[in-house]
Design a protein around this motif. Structure first.
Motif, PDB file in Angstrom:
ATOM      1  N   ASP A   1     -45.886 -53.344 -52.122  1.00  0.00           N
ATOM      2  CA  ASP A   1     -45.279 -53.650 -53.423  1.00  0.00           C
ATOM      3  C   ASP A   1     -46.150 -53.141 -54.571  1.00  0.00           C
ATOM      4  N   ILE A   2     -46.867 -52.057 -54.325  1.00  0.00           N
ATOM      5  CA  ILE A   2     -47.647 -51.381 -55.371  1.00  0.00           C
ATOM      6  C   ILE A   2     -46.823 -50.180 -55.830  1.00  0.00           C
TER       7      ILE A   2
ATOM      8  N   ARG B   1     -56.837 -65.190 -56.856  1.00  0.00           N
ATOM      9  CA  ARG B   1     -56.410 -63.833 -57.223  1.00  0.00           C
ATOM     10  C   ARG B   1     -55.829 -63.823 -58.638  1.00  0.00           C
ATOM     11  N   ALA B   2     -54.979 -64.787 -58.915  1.00  0.00           N
ATOM     12  CA  ALA B   2     -54.386 -64.873 -60.253  1.00  0.00           C
ATOM     13  C   ALA B   2     -55.462 -65.153 -61.300  1.00  0.00           C
ATOM     14  N   ASP B   3     -56.380 -66.055 -60.986  1.00  0.00           N
ATOM     15  CA  ASP B   3     -57.459 -66.395 -61.920  1.00  0.00           C
ATOM     16  C   ASP B   3     -58.359 -65.196 -62.177  1.00  0.00           C
ATOM     17  N   LEU B   4     -58.614 -64.405 -61.149  1.00  0.00           N
ATOM     18  CA  LEU B   4     -59.483 -63.232 -61.300  1.00  0.00           C
ATOM     19  C   LEU B   4     -58.855 -62.202 -62.229  1.00  0.00           C
ATOM     20  N   LEU B   5     -57.557 -61.983 -62.101  1.00  0.00           N
ATOM     21  CA  LEU B   5     -56.876 -61.034 -62.983  1.00  0.00           C
ATOM     22  C   LEU B   5     -56.904 -61.522 -64.430  1.00  0.00           C
TER      23      LEU B   5
ATOM     24  N   ARG C   1     -59.388 -61.204 -69.908  1.00  0.00           N
ATOM     25  CA  ARG C   1     -60.067 -61.944 -70.987  1.00  0.00           C
ATOM     26  C   ARG C   1     -61.414 -61.320 -71.329  1.00  0.00           C
ATOM     27  N   HIS C   2     -62.101 -60.810 -70.321  1.00  0.00           N
ATOM     28  CA  HIS C   2     -63.432 -60.239 -70.558  1.00  0.00           C
ATOM     29  C   HIS C   2     -63.426 -58.713 -70.606  1.00  0.00           C
ATOM     30  N   ASP C   3     -62.238 -58.105 -70.510  1.00  0.00           N
ATOM     31  CA  ASP C   3     -62.085 -56.658 -70.634  1.00  0.00           C
ATOM     32  C   ASP C   3     -62.957 -55.907 -69.620  1.00  0.00           C
ATOM     33  N   ILE C   4     -62.808 -56.268 -68.360  1.00  0.00           N
ATOM     34  CA  ILE C   4     -63.447 -55.502 -67.293  1.00  0.00           C
ATOM     35  C   ILE C   4     -62.380 -55.057 -66.299  1.00  0.00           C
ATOM     36  N   LEU C   5     -62.731 -54.121 -65.437  1.00  0.00           N
ATOM     37  CA  LEU C   5     -61.845 -53.690 -64.369  1.00  0.00           C
ATOM     38  C   LEU C   5     -62.236 -54.382 -63.067  1.00  0.00           C
ATOM     39  N   ILE C   6     -61.286 -54.451 -62.159  1.00  0.00           N
ATOM     40  CA  ILE C   6     -61.542 -54.931 -60.799  1.00  0.00           C
ATOM     41  C   ILE C   6     -61.376 -53.751 -59.856  1.00  0.00           C
ATOM     42  N   VAL C   7     -62.359 -53.543 -59.001  1.00  0.00           N
ATOM     43  CA  VAL C   7     -62.259 -52.511 -57.967  1.00  0.00           C
ATOM     44  C   VAL C   7     -61.954 -53.232 -56.658  1.00  0.00           C
ATOM     45  N   GLU C   8     -60.714 -53.080 -56.209  1.00  0.00           N
ATOM     46  CA  GLU C   8     -60.232 -53.785 -55.013  1.00  0.00           C
ATOM     47  C   GLU C   8     -60.308 -52.866 -53.802  1.00  0.00           C
TER      48      GLU C   8
ATOM     49  N   PRO D   1     -50.013 -60.824 -44.969  1.00  0.00           N
ATOM     50  CA  PRO D   1     -51.143 -60.967 -45.890  1.00  0.00           C
ATOM     51  C   PRO D   1     -50.694 -61.468 -47.259  1.00  0.00           C
ATOM     52  N   LEU D   2     -51.626 -62.009 -47.999  1.00  0.00           N
ATOM     53  CA  LEU D   2     -51.385 -62.347 -49.398  1.00  0.00           C
ATOM     54  C   LEU D   2     -51.206 -61.058 -50.192  1.00  0.00           C
ATOM     55  N   PRO D   3     -50.587 -61.106 -51.361  1.00  0.00           N
ATOM     56  CA  PRO D   3     -50.400 -59.872 -52.137  1.00  0.00           C
ATOM     57  C   PRO D   3     -51.732 -59.280 -52.576  1.00  0.00           C
ATOM     58  N   THR D   4     -51.791 -57.944 -52.610  1.00  0.00           N
ATOM     59  CA  THR D   4     -52.988 -57.295 -53.131  1.00  0.00           C
ATOM     60  C   THR D   4     -53.153 -57.634 -54.614  1.00  0.00           C
ATOM     61  N   LEU D   5     -54.367 -57.535 -55.094  1.00  0.00           N
ATOM     62  CA  LEU D   5     -54.606 -57.693 -56.529  1.00  0.00           C
ATOM     63  C   LEU D   5     -53.814 -56.647 -57.313  1.00  0.00           C
ATOM     64  N   LYS D   6     -53.737 -55.434 -56.768  1.00  0.00           N
ATOM     65  CA  LYS D   6     -53.032 -54.361 -57.484  1.00  0.00           C
ATOM     66  C   LYS D   6     -51.554 -54.664 -57.632  1.00  0.00           C
ATOM     67  N   SER D   7     -50.932 -55.269 -56.624  1.00  0.00           N
ATOM     68  CA  SER D   7     -49.506 -55.580 -56.724  1.00  0.00           C
ATOM     69  C   SER D   7     -49.236 -56.675 -57.756  1.00  0.00           C
ATOM     70  N   LEU D   8     -50.269 -57.475 -58.053  1.00  0.00           N
ATOM     71  CA  LEU D   8     -50.133 -58.534 -59.065  1.00  0.00           C
ATOM     72  C   LEU D   8     -50.570 -58.067 -60.452  1.00  0.00           C
ATOM     73  N   ASP D   9     -51.108 -56.868 -60.522  1.00  0.00           N
ATOM     74  CA  ASP D   9     -51.723 -56.344 -61.745  1.00  0.00           C
ATOM     75  C   ASP D   9     -50.664 -55.869 -62.728  1.00  0.00           C
ATOM     76  N   ARG D  10     -50.579 -56.523 -63.877  1.00  0.00           N
ATOM     77  CA  ARG D  10     -49.594 -56.136 -64.893  1.00  0.00           C
ATOM     78  C   ARG D  10     -50.245 -55.425 -66.073  1.00  0.00           C
ATOM     79  N   GLU D  11     -51.567 -55.350 -66.107  1.00  0.00           N
ATOM     80  CA  GLU D  11     -52.260 -54.767 -67.253  1.00  0.00           C
ATOM     81  C   GLU D  11     -53.137 -53.580 -66.871  1.00  0.00           C
ATOM     82  N   ARG D  12     -52.925 -53.067 -65.669  1.00  0.00           N
ATOM     83  CA  ARG D  12     -53.720 -51.934 -65.179  1.00  0.00           C
ATOM     84  C   ARG D  12     -55.213 -52.255 -65.189  1.00  0.00           C
TER      85      ARG D  12
END
Length: 434
Positions: free
Chosen positions: A102-103, A207-211, A216-223, A235-246
């Protein structure tokens, strides 16, 4: 004239870094004790590979090119010449990500790399611009990311996991600490699913809290998530599939899901990059520029074999790996079952031994009452015929001295049973000596 002798002190400091010696030491121990049963390699099980399969996969990809209207000359060029730096199977990977994860990203946001390891190097080099930038990692973490950072002289800040897994509060504290020191946190590296080395999985709420924290802190996540499709269950959804702000750069690898010899991975980097003139590109474009000076392009043969496997399974790696996921799940359960038989609850409580119980992936961790270092590993291989990995290898800022990683993926059921029995005898012996 006498040939020159180079002083190691005149070489880059990374060649003397213990992180870069870890795999060499494990390989050395393995070769020195060939009859030992090894719980060290995080490799796929060899029994799933068939030599003829490669030809079938490549042929399937060539047929696909014909179906797409490619001429004989087009196909020769695609297979024999240097290919596009960003990769020639990006559309196929994008289709697979939509079907399985779902990415939904355009193919242009994907860079095909020489394994996920090259993707890590490219992302590190692109994101970390100067000495005041810092790259955060969940600790313990895969040595490939910290090793690549060491090669590039990049500052790493470890965010240590708790016994029950990763905490967003700890990451936030690390971000604020770094900013107080005048440094700029750029990104946070994490393996959310069945991580290497600890085997832990991040829950849905975290996962939701991390995004939210990343925004909020303007950093990227490398998954980085190579084990999710070789694990049983959904599996649980990937962080990327939950990512709405790139906010998420997603690293992928076909080493575990198709075969490691192909050396094909990828990065999904759909973040927008704006230059001083206002021109906008994708981060993927910038990664491709760096790649052009590192490996030029990823092997056309490797890409063809991977693409053929993806096409044959309609992009659904989950379906392609149904049998493998069941096997790895059974291997993990068998290891836990044998550990419990060899070191039952009462006995391990006396010794001060405990282990976690991952639900998938290749790894689990065992806490022991003695120092699990290279010397202990050598004794284990020599006297008990069993090899494992010291967890201290995976702590960038030190730690894990009394913890062992067991990899369950590469062994047969018989080897697991015999290996765990040997491992239990080793643990008993070392515990008595300590």
């Amino acid at each position: 004239m006498e040939s020159p002798v180079l002083r190691k002190s005149d070489l880059h400091a990374s060649v003397s870094d213990p992180v870069l010696d870890t795999m060499n030491f494990l390989n050395e121990v393995t070769h020195r004790y060939p009859d030992a049963i090894s719980f060290a390699p995080g490799r796929p099980y060899d029994g799933f590979f068939d030599s003829e399969q490669i030809f079938t996969q490549i042929r399937r990809y060539l047929d696909h090119l014909v179906e797409q209207g490619a001429s004989a000359q087009d196909i020769r060029t695609a297979m024999y010449q240097y290919g596009p730096t960003a990769g020639q199977i990006r559309e196929i990977i994008a289709d697979s990500l939509r079907a399985d994860e779902d990415i939904d990203v355009p193919a242009e946001s994907i860079v095909v790399t020489v394994g996920a390891q090259e993707a890590m190097l490219l992302v590190l080099r692109a994101l970390v611009a100067g000495p005041d930038d810092v790259f955060l990692v969940a600790s313990p973490c895969y040595v490939g990311i910290t090793g690549a950072a060491r090669l590039l002289d990049i500052r790493v800040r470890a965010v240590e996991e708790r016994e029950d897994g990763f905490s967003c509060a700890d990451l936030e504290r690390a971000i604020l600490d770094e900013r107080e020191l005048g440094r700029r946190p750029r990104a946070f590296y994490v393996v959310p699913d069945h991580s290497n080395p600890s085997g832990t999985t991040m829950d849905r709420q975290t996962r939701a809290d991390l995004l939210e924290l990343a925004a909020r802190h303007d950093i990227l996540i490398v998954e980085d998530s190579p084990y999710r499709r070789v694990s049983p269950g959904s599996p649980l959804p990937t962080l990327k599939s939950l990512d709405r702000e790139r906010r998420v750069v997603h690293l992928g690898s076909f080493s575990k899901t198709i075969f490691p010899g192909a050396r094909v991975g990828f990065a999904v980097a759909d973040q927008r990059v704006v230059d001083d003139s206002g021109r906008t590109t994708l981060l993927a474009d910038e990664l491709a520029k760096i790649k052009s000076m590192v490996t030029v392009n990823t092997s056309s043969l490797g890409q063809a074999a991977v693409a053929g496997a993806l096409l044959a399974s309609r992009g659904r790696i989950s379906e392609l790996n149904t049998r493998a996921a069941a096997y790895y799940g059974d291997a993990l359960k068998a290891t836990l079952r044998n550990l419990d038989a060899q070191l039952p609850a009462g006995r391990r409580a006396e010794l001060g031994v405990r282990w976690n119980e991952p639900t998938g992936g290749f790894f689990l961790t065992v806490h022991v009452p003695f120092r699990a270092d290279n010397a202990a590993l050598t004794r284990s291989a020599q006297e008990f015929g069993v090899i494992w990995t010291p967890m201290s290898y995976f702590y960038p800022e030190g730690g894990g001295h009394n913890v062992i990683r067991l990899s369950t993926s590469y062994l047969t059921p018989t080897e697991i049973e015999q290996g765990v029995a040997r491992f239990a005898r080793f643990v008993e012996s070392e515990s008595a000596a300590s």
